[in-house]
Write a protein that holds these residues in place. Structure first.
Motif, short mmCIF file in Angstrom:
data_model
loop_
_atom_site.label_atom_id
_atom_site.label_comp_id
_atom_site.label_asym_id
_atom_site.label_seq_id
_atom_site.Cartn_x
_atom_site.Cartn_y
_atom_site.Cartn_z
N GLY A 39 0.81 -1.21 0.00
CA GLY A 39 0.00 0.00 0.00
C GLY A 39 0.84 1.26 0.00
N ASP A 40 0.28 2.29 -0.59
CA ASP A 40 0.93 3.60 -0.63
C ASP A 40 0.06 4.58 0.14
N SER A 41 0.71 5.59 0.71
CA SER A 41 -0.02 6.63 1.43
C SER A 41 0.76 7.93 1.36
N GLY A 42 0.05 9.04 1.51
CA GLY A 42 0.66 10.36 1.54
C GLY A 42 0.72 10.85 2.98
N HIS A 43 1.86 11.38 3.38
CA HIS A 43 2.09 11.77 4.78
C HIS A 43 2.44 13.24 4.93
N LEU A 44 2.05 13.78 6.07
CA LEU A 44 2.55 15.06 6.55
C LEU A 44 3.54 14.74 7.67
N GLN A 45 4.71 15.37 7.61
CA GLN A 45 5.74 15.11 8.60
C GLN A 45 6.16 16.41 9.28
N LEU A 46 6.48 16.31 10.55
CA LEU A 46 7.07 17.40 11.30
C LEU A 46 8.36 16.90 11.91
N ARG A 47 9.37 17.76 11.94
CA ARG A 47 10.68 17.36 12.45
C ARG A 47 11.25 18.49 13.29
N LEU A 48 11.81 18.14 14.43
CA LEU A 48 12.58 19.06 15.26
C LEU A 48 13.97 18.49 15.40
N GLY A 49 14.98 19.35 15.30
CA GLY A 49 16.34 18.87 15.39
C GLY A 49 17.26 19.86 16.06
N TYR A 50 18.42 19.37 16.41
CA TYR A 50 19.46 20.23 16.96
C TYR A 50 20.79 19.82 16.34
#
Length: 176
Positions: A39-50
């Motif tokens: 299966g395929d899906s479309g995602h929204l991603q959030l990322r925090l980094g240092y």
């Protein structure tokens, strides 16, 4: 006479510190060991980094499937997708120019995968190794970033069939 500045020095000043990003990604789920469950899906991603320096960073990432394939009649088909996940990564970065940086990352994730088939629905939770590669193009405090991420896993506490997810995403990054 005016002192000369090194090109890109303003960019290098932003190599350390916190950053955040928002992205869209396409996820492909491979459940071929279970049968015909892909299966395929479309995602929204959030990322925090240092970023500790220009070569090493850590990141936390979360993703939620917002575009999922329709399953009109569960008795005639199946759907297996990556629904959501959260991950933590160590990131090795390699600047290849004043504005372009390559990166490799490895870490751990926890995720949820719903399986719908023949009128039944079951949700599995996974946690396992995650890794990826990517590159960033920087200007000022901003960047555009492309990532390939692989999430590995197995059913039944690593005793069952493999279930792998591959994500390709593009993000807007803001450094602080």
């Amino acid at each position: 006479m005016l002192p000369l500045t090194v090109p890109g020095s303003a960019l290098r000043a932003q190599d350390a510190g916190a950053y955040a990003s928002a992205s869209v990604a396409h996820a492909a789920t491979d459940g071929s060991e279970l049968g015909d469950f892909d299966g395929d899906s479309g995602h929204l991603q959030l990322r925090l980094g240092y970023a500790f320096n220009r070569y090493l960073a850590i990141e936390a990432e979360g993703s939620l499937a917002v575009l999922k394939p329709e399953l009109h009649d569960p008795s005639e088909g199946s759907r297996l997708i990556l629904d959501r996940y959260a991950a933590a990564f160590a990131v090795a970065r390699l600047p290849v120019g004043d504005r372009v940086t390559l990166h490799a990352r490895g870490g751990y994730y926890i995720g949820t995968v719903p399986l719908e088939a023949k009128g039944a629905r079951e949700t599995e939770n996974f946690d396992d190794f995650a890794y990826g590669l990517g590159l960033s193009y920087h200007w000022d405090r901003n960047a555009i970033r492309a990532d390939y991420t692989a999430l590995t896993g197995s059913l039944d506490d690593d005793q069952g069939p493999k279930l792998d997810h591959r994500l390709i995403g593009i993000a807007f990054v803001r450094s602080f």
